[in-house]
Design a protein around this motif. Structure first.
Motif, PDB file in Angstrom:
ATOM      1  N   GLN A 135       2.665  -6.697   1.274  1.00  0.00           N
ATOM      2  CA  GLN A 135       3.397  -6.416   0.047  1.00  0.00           C
ATOM      3  C   GLN A 135       3.280  -4.933  -0.282  1.00  0.00           C
ATOM      4  OE1 GLN A 135       0.971  -8.885  -2.382  1.00  0.00           O
ATOM      5  NE2 GLN A 135       1.840 -10.796  -1.632  1.00  0.00           N
ATOM      6  N   PRO A 136       4.290  -4.377  -0.916  1.00  0.00           N
ATOM      7  CA  PRO A 136       4.198  -2.960  -1.299  1.00  0.00           C
ATOM      8  C   PRO A 136       3.019  -2.711  -2.244  1.00  0.00           C
ATOM      9  CG  PRO A 136       6.426  -3.803  -1.619  1.00  0.00           C
ATOM     10  CD  PRO A 136       5.556  -4.974  -1.307  1.00  0.00           C
ATOM     11  N   SER A 137       2.364  -1.589  -2.060  1.00  0.00           N
ATOM     12  CA  SER A 137       1.271  -1.210  -2.951  1.00  0.00           C
ATOM     13  C   SER A 137       1.841  -0.725  -4.273  1.00  0.00           C
ATOM     14  CB  SER A 137       0.451  -0.090  -2.304  1.00  0.00           C
ATOM     15  OG  SER A 137      -0.428   0.473  -3.252  1.00  0.00           O
ATOM     16  N   PRO A 138       1.247  -1.143  -5.378  1.00  0.00           N
ATOM     17  CA  PRO A 138       1.739  -0.669  -6.676  1.00  0.00           C
ATOM     18  C   PRO A 138       1.383   0.795  -6.939  1.00  0.00           C
ATOM     19  CG  PRO A 138      -0.129  -2.141  -6.972  1.00  0.00           C
ATOM     20  CD  PRO A 138       0.190  -2.136  -5.509  1.00  0.00           C
ATOM     21  N   THR A 139       0.438   1.339  -6.175  1.00  0.00           N
ATOM     22  CA  THR A 139      -0.019   2.712  -6.435  1.00  0.00           C
ATOM     23  C   THR A 139       0.396   3.722  -5.370  1.00  0.00           C
ATOM     24  OG1 THR A 139      -2.139   2.251  -5.343  1.00  0.00           O
ATOM     25  CG2 THR A 139      -2.030   1.913  -7.735  1.00  0.00           C
ATOM     26  N   ASP A 140       0.843   3.252  -4.208  1.00  0.00           N
ATOM     27  CA  ASP A 140       1.223   4.152  -3.127  1.00  0.00           C
ATOM     28  C   ASP A 140       2.472   3.588  -2.455  1.00  0.00           C
ATOM     29  OD1 ASP A 140       1.539   5.654  -0.816  1.00  0.00           O
ATOM     30  OD2 ASP A 140      -0.566   5.528  -0.210  1.00  0.00           O
ATOM     31  N   LYS A 141       3.577   4.279  -2.628  1.00  0.00           N
ATOM     32  CA  LYS A 141       4.865   3.786  -2.127  1.00  0.00           C
ATOM     33  C   LYS A 141       4.871   3.614  -0.600  1.00  0.00           C
ATOM     34  CE  LYS A 141       7.173   3.977  -6.057  1.00  0.00           C
ATOM     35  NZ  LYS A 141       7.176   2.789  -6.838  1.00  0.00           N
ATOM     36  N   ARG A 142       4.038   4.374   0.116  1.00  0.00           N
ATOM     37  CA  ARG A 142       4.017   4.297   1.581  1.00  0.00           C
ATOM     38  C   ARG A 142       3.147   3.155   2.093  1.00  0.00           C
ATOM     39  NH1 ARG A 142       1.505   9.859   2.465  1.00  0.00           N
ATOM     40  NH2 ARG A 142       0.485   9.038   0.631  1.00  0.00           N
ATOM     41  N   ALA A 143       2.217   2.691   1.282  1.00  0.00           N
ATOM     42  CA  ALA A 143       1.238   1.689   1.734  1.00  0.00           C
ATOM     43  C   ALA A 143       1.712   0.278   1.432  1.00  0.00           C
ATOM     44  CB  ALA A 143      -0.102   1.940   1.063  1.00  0.00           C
ATOM     45  N   ARG A 144       1.228  -0.640   2.258  1.00  0.00           N
ATOM     46  CA  ARG A 144       1.475  -2.058   2.021  1.00  0.00           C
ATOM     47  C   ARG A 144       0.132  -2.771   1.999  1.00  0.00           C
ATOM     48  NH1 ARG A 144       5.893  -3.836   6.179  1.00  0.00           N
ATOM     49  NH2 ARG A 144       6.069  -5.643   4.823  1.00  0.00           N
ATOM     50  N   ILE A 145       0.010  -3.702   1.079  1.00  0.00           N
ATOM     51  CA  ILE A 145      -1.218  -4.464   0.910  1.00  0.00           C
ATOM     52  C   ILE A 145      -1.142  -5.707   1.794  1.00  0.00           C
ATOM     53  CG2 ILE A 145      -2.698  -5.682  -0.744  1.00  0.00           C
ATOM     54  CD1 ILE A 145      -2.449  -2.652  -1.250  1.00  0.00           C
ATOM     55  N   VAL A 146      -2.187  -5.910   2.578  1.00  0.00           N
ATOM     56  CA  VAL A 146      -2.254  -7.061   3.475  1.00  0.00           C
ATOM     57  C   VAL A 146      -3.036  -8.167   2.773  1.00  0.00           C
ATOM     58  CG1 VAL A 146      -3.019  -7.883   5.738  1.00  0.00           C
ATOM     59  CG2 VAL A 146      -2.213  -5.514   5.470  1.00  0.00           C
ATOM     60  N   ARG A 147      -2.395  -9.331   2.664  1.00  0.00           N
ATOM     61  CA  ARG A 147      -3.021 -10.469   1.990  1.00  0.00           C
ATOM     62  C   ARG A 147      -3.030 -11.688   2.902  1.00  0.00           C
ATOM     63  NH1 ARG A 147      -4.477  -8.875  -2.746  1.00  0.00           N
ATOM     64  NH2 ARG A 147      -3.190  -7.503  -3.979  1.00  0.00           N
ATOM     65  N   LEU A 148      -4.095 -12.460   2.794  1.00  0.00           N
ATOM     66  CA  LEU A 148      -4.219 -13.700   3.550  1.00  0.00           C
ATOM     67  C   LEU A 148      -3.302 -14.771   2.990  1.00  0.00           C
ATOM     68  CD1 LEU A 148      -8.112 -13.854   3.710  1.00  0.00           C
ATOM     69  CD2 LEU A 148      -6.580 -13.432   5.643  1.00  0.00           C
ATOM     70  N   THR A 149      -2.807 -15.614   3.873  1.00  0.00           N
ATOM     71  CA  THR A 149      -2.055 -16.786   3.438  1.00  0.00           C
ATOM     72  C   THR A 149      -3.031 -17.961   3.337  1.00  0.00           C
ATOM     73  OG1 THR A 149      -1.587 -17.476   5.700  1.00  0.00           O
ATOM     74  CG2 THR A 149       0.033 -15.994   4.637  1.00  0.00           C
ATOM     75  N   ASP A 150      -2.562 -19.045   2.760  1.00  0.00           N
ATOM     76  CA  ASP A 150      -3.380 -20.258   2.695  1.00  0.00           C
ATOM     77  C   ASP A 150      -3.748 -20.735   4.097  1.00  0.00           C
ATOM     78  OD1 ASP A 150      -3.308 -20.230  -0.067  1.00  0.00           O
ATOM     79  OD2 ASP A 150      -1.651 -21.670  -0.208  1.00  0.00           O
ATOM     80  N   LYS A 151      -2.833 -20.572   5.034  1.00  0.00           N
ATOM     81  CA  LYS A 151      -3.096 -20.967   6.426  1.00  0.00           C
ATOM     82  C   LYS A 151      -4.303 -20.207   6.975  1.00  0.00           C
ATOM     83  CE  LYS A 151      -0.989 -20.945  11.037  1.00  0.00           C
ATOM     84  NZ  LYS A 151       0.236 -20.664  11.818  1.00  0.00           N
ATOM     85  N   ALA A 152      -4.369 -18.907   6.732  1.00  0.00           N
ATOM     86  CA  ALA A 152      -5.488 -18.095   7.223  1.00  0.00           C
ATOM     87  C   ALA A 152      -6.786 -18.471   6.513  1.00  0.00           C
ATOM     88  CB  ALA A 152      -5.189 -16.610   7.027  1.00  0.00           C
ATOM     89  N   ARG A 153      -6.708 -18.708   5.233  1.00  0.00           N
ATOM     90  CA  ARG A 153      -7.912 -19.099   4.482  1.00  0.00           C
ATOM     91  C   ARG A 153      -8.471 -20.423   5.004  1.00  0.00           C
ATOM     92  NH1 ARG A 153      -4.649 -17.383   0.361  1.00  0.00           N
ATOM     93  NH2 ARG A 153      -5.221 -15.349  -0.459  1.00  0.00           N
ATOM     94  N   GLN A 178      -3.211  -1.340   5.488  1.00  0.00           N
ATOM     95  CA  GLN A 178      -3.303  -1.200   6.939  1.00  0.00           C
ATOM     96  C   GLN A 178      -4.265  -0.065   7.287  1.00  0.00           C
ATOM     97  OE1 GLN A 178       0.400  -1.458   9.116  1.00  0.00           O
ATOM     98  NE2 GLN A 178      -0.298   0.087  10.589  1.00  0.00           N
ATOM     99  N   ARG A 179      -4.230   1.001   6.544  1.00  0.00           N
ATOM    100  CA  ARG A 179      -5.142   2.129   6.788  1.00  0.00           C
ATOM    101  C   ARG A 179      -6.601   1.699   6.609  1.00  0.00           C
ATOM    102  NH1 ARG A 179      -4.200   7.946   4.343  1.00  0.00           N
ATOM    103  NH2 ARG A 179      -2.715   7.823   6.037  1.00  0.00           N
ATOM    104  N   ASP A 180      -6.870   0.911   5.572  1.00  0.00           N
ATOM    105  CA  ASP A 180      -8.235   0.394   5.374  1.00  0.00           C
ATOM    106  C   ASP A 180      -8.694  -0.397   6.600  1.00  0.00           C
ATOM    107  OD1 ASP A 180      -8.340   1.356   2.718  1.00  0.00           O
ATOM    108  OD2 ASP A 180      -7.566  -0.537   1.911  1.00  0.00           O
ATOM    109  N   LEU A 181      -7.806  -1.245   7.110  1.00  0.00           N
ATOM    110  CA  LEU A 181      -8.147  -2.069   8.269  1.00  0.00           C
ATOM    111  C   LEU A 181      -8.382  -1.215   9.511  1.00  0.00           C
ATOM    112  CD1 LEU A 181      -5.640  -4.975   7.605  1.00  0.00           C
ATOM    113  CD2 LEU A 181      -8.137  -5.118   7.500  1.00  0.00           C
ATOM    114  N   VAL A 182      -7.561  -0.200   9.709  1.00  0.00           N
ATOM    115  CA  VAL A 182      -7.729   0.722  10.844  1.00  0.00           C
ATOM    116  C   VAL A 182      -9.105   1.372  10.780  1.00  0.00           C
ATOM    117  CG1 VAL A 182      -6.964   2.961  11.750  1.00  0.00           C
ATOM    118  CG2 VAL A 182      -5.293   1.158  11.290  1.00  0.00           C
ATOM    119  N   GLU A 183      -9.482   1.839   9.599  1.00  0.00           N
ATOM    120  CA  GLU A 183     -10.772   2.512   9.441  1.00  0.00           C
ATOM    121  C   GLU A 183     -11.938   1.550   9.629  1.00  0.00           C
ATOM    122  OE1 GLU A 183     -10.616   4.468   5.641  1.00  0.00           O
ATOM    123  OE2 GLU A 183      -9.047   5.856   6.311  1.00  0.00           O
TER     124      GLU A 183
END
Length: 151
Positions: free
Chosen positions: A89-107, A59-64
């Motif tokens: 999904q939770p980030s494997p490297t940062d407990k506070r961050a969540r990774i945003v992933r596209l669904t098949d619908k978005a693709r 989310q931080r990447d997207l904000v920036e």
């Protein structure tokens, strides 16, 4: 090196800020009409553009990258998750961050959504020659860059 300053009155027809804002609102309204049949809002489309270029951002990447407020992004992502466009999904490297992933619908929406945006750009720039349209976009990039450096 000489520096020249352009003096303009703040009449609506002479104000770069007013005209840029007005143009942005017209572009956004036209885009909204074109992507609405796809079930998208302009803010969602902007997030999708970034994710179509590189899925799996925080989310931080997207904000920036989109230069929006954290709260605005959080609300947009919540709507996108509700609409089945992304997962978080939770980030494997940062407990506070969540990774945003596209669904098949978005693709699956990528081609149609980009075509709608291109149609809006073509309609908006139809009164310009190809060289003028390129020049306008170049000048807009330069102004945006200047404003980002000064922010």
């Amino acid at each position: 090196m000489q520096v020249f300053f352009v003096t303009m009155t703040f009449e609506t027809g002479n104000s770069a800020g007013f005209l840029a804002n007005h143009m942005a609102r017209l572009f956004a309204a036209g885009l909204a009409r074109r992507i609405q049949p796809l079930g998208l809002a302009p803010a969602q489309f902007m997030v999708l553009l970034v994710l179509w270029d590189g899925d799996g951002l925080t989310q931080r990447d997207l904000v920036e990258r989109l230069d929006v407020e954290q709260a605005t992004m959080a609300n947009t992502l919540a709507r996108m998750e509700r609409d089945g466009l992304i997962t978080r999904q939770p980030s494997p490297t940062d407990k506070r961050a969540r990774i945003v992933r596209l669904t098949d619908k978005a693709r699956a929406l990528e081609g149609d959504a980009k075509a709608a945006a291109q149609a809006q750009n073509n309609a908006a720039l139809s009164g310009l020659s190809a060289a003028e349209a390129d020049q306008l976009v170049d000048l807009m990039r330069r102004v945006v860059g200047t404003m980002q450096r000064r922010a």
